[in-house]
Design an enzyme around this catalytic site. Structure first.
Site, short mmCIF file in Angstrom:
data_model
loop_
_atom_site.label_atom_id
_atom_site.label_comp_id
_atom_site.label_asym_id
_atom_site.label_seq_id
_atom_site.Cartn_x
_atom_site.Cartn_y
_atom_site.Cartn_z
N ASP A 81 0.85 -1.20 0.00
CA ASP A 81 0.00 0.00 0.00
C ASP A 81 0.88 1.25 0.00
O ASP A 81 1.77 1.39 0.85
CB ASP A 81 -0.86 -0.07 1.28
CG ASP A 81 -1.98 0.95 1.31
OD1 ASP A 81 -2.44 1.37 0.23
OD2 ASP A 81 -2.42 1.30 2.43
N ASP A 103 2.58 4.97 -5.49
CA ASP A 103 1.89 6.24 -5.27
C ASP A 103 2.81 7.43 -5.54
O ASP A 103 3.61 7.82 -4.69
CB ASP A 103 1.37 6.30 -3.83
CG ASP A 103 0.60 7.59 -3.55
OD1 ASP A 103 0.47 8.42 -4.48
OD2 ASP A 103 0.15 7.78 -2.41
N GLU A 133 -2.35 6.10 -8.07
CA GLU A 133 -3.31 7.11 -7.56
C GLU A 133 -3.21 8.39 -8.36
O GLU A 133 -2.12 8.83 -8.73
CB GLU A 133 -3.02 7.39 -6.08
CG GLU A 133 -3.96 8.43 -5.47
CD GLU A 133 -3.85 8.51 -3.93
OE1 GLU A 133 -3.57 7.47 -3.29
OE2 GLU A 133 -4.03 9.62 -3.41
N GLY A 188 -7.66 8.03 7.90
CA GLY A 188 -7.70 8.28 9.34
C GLY A 188 -9.12 8.55 9.80
O GLY A 188 -10.09 8.31 9.07
N GLY A 217 -9.04 5.53 2.46
CA GLY A 217 -9.74 6.16 3.58
C GLY A 217 -11.12 5.52 3.73
O GLY A 217 -12.12 6.18 3.99
N GLY A 218 -11.15 4.20 3.56
CA GLY A 218 -12.44 3.50 3.43
C GLY A 218 -13.12 3.17 4.73
O GLY A 218 -14.32 2.86 4.74
N ASN A 238 -10.03 0.28 0.70
CA ASN A 238 -8.92 0.22 1.67
C ASN A 238 -9.43 0.63 3.03
O ASN A 238 -10.03 1.71 3.18
CB ASN A 238 -7.81 1.18 1.23
CG ASN A 238 -6.95 0.60 0.15
OD1 ASN A 238 -7.37 -0.30 -0.58
ND2 ASN A 238 -5.75 1.12 0.01
#
Ligand code: 13P
Length: 290
Positions: A81, A103, A133, A188, A217-218, A238
């Site tokens: 990740d 990323d 991303e 977060g 940010g799931g 995620n």
């Protein structure tokens, strides 16, 4: 059974659901995720975030993740990740990870394309899938921070959301397998009610001819928001902060109820594993609804 993210996302597309992708920086979360997936008999993604190197290194947790995935009774992909450099991504590939997120979203667009393409060529040559991303997500000041994302003061700034036409060009130029998009989620704890741009997901999906889209940010989003995001085209979610908080809350309650009793750490480790498993069971039930 160890699989690639690519094959899980193809299946998710057929079923019009999303695959849960959980960060596992300790044995409690690794075991909790696998147990939840096996209980519900659904596939799952376990991932190591590069920013969790301060909690545990990929050299320590990576071989365990691959081993748990191979022995699981359900399909499990092992994913890096927010990889920030080719060297870190290649390290994960050599450890047996079946999927990589590279990323470079905070770099300029041309650099993001160039570096992502370089990684795609390497990863695809060894059948490893690649997520990248586009757009910028914000980082909450509480927990999370898995991504190299922008500040909380940028929360809800639609100028940072993924641009559908740029997404089309990015995918054609890099040949990635899935795209993480910015549409209002935050890494977060949510400090304000999430206000997600579902039309943005749908326009990116139609501009990009149905490439699987990833929601970062799931955790901490309502059941209705998950459903709407999945309907609009999200295929990988995620999830970390709220399973981490669930374990913390369960430990706090156990310690408070113990009064002056002595506590053994192994019992607390099981309390944390169970809390994470229960939290993930609830999430996976929503993500896998057709
Ligand atoms: P949360 O920690 O906000 O659930 O986000 C997880 C994530 O996006 C990992 O990349």
């Amino acid at each position: 059974m160890l699989v690639t993210v690519r094959e899980l996302l193809i299946e998710a597309e057929k079923k019009q659901c999303a695959v849960g992708a959980f960060n596992v920086p300790n044995l409690e979360s690794l075991r909790g995720v696998i147990q939840a997936a096996e209980m519900l008999e659904v596939p799952v993604i376990i991932q190591h975030a590069e920013v969790h190197e301060n909690l545990i290194s990929i050299e320590e947790i990576g071989p365990l993740m691959v081993d748990y995935a191979k022995r699981a009774r359900v399909p499990v992909a092992v994913h890096l990740d927010h990889g920030s450099s080719l060297a870190e991504c290649i390290k994960a590939i050599r450890l047996g990870f079946t999927s990589i997120m590279y990323d470079a979203s905070l770099k300029d667009y041309e650099t993001n394309v160039k570096e992502t393409l370089e990684l795609v060529k390497i990863a695809h040559s060894v059948d490893v899938s690649v997520e990248a991303e586009l757009g910028e997500m914000t980082n909450s000041t509480i927990g999370g921070g898995e991504g190299r994302t922008s500040k909380i003061s940028d929360f809800g700034n639609i100028d940072l959301f993924t641009n559908p036409q740029q997404a089309k060009d990015f995918i054609e130029s890099t040949h990635i397998d899935s795209l993480a998009i910015s549409f209002g989620t935050v890494h977060g704890k949510y400090l304000a009610e999430p206000n997600l741009d579902f039309d943005r997901i749908a326009s990116i999906r139609s501009a990009t001819e149905g490439i699987p889209l990833v929601m970062h940010g799931g955790s901490g989003v309502s059941k209705d928001d998950y459903r709407r995001a999945i309907e609009a085209g999200i295929r990988k979610i995620n999830y970390y902060t709220y399973m981490n908080l669930a374990a913390g809350k369960s430990l706090k309650d156990t310690i408070e109820h113990s009064q002056n009793e002595e506590l053994f750490f192994d019992a607390l480790s099981l309390v944390a594993t169970e809390a994470i498993r229960e939290n993930i069971v609830q999430a996976l039930k929503i993500f896998n609804l057709k």
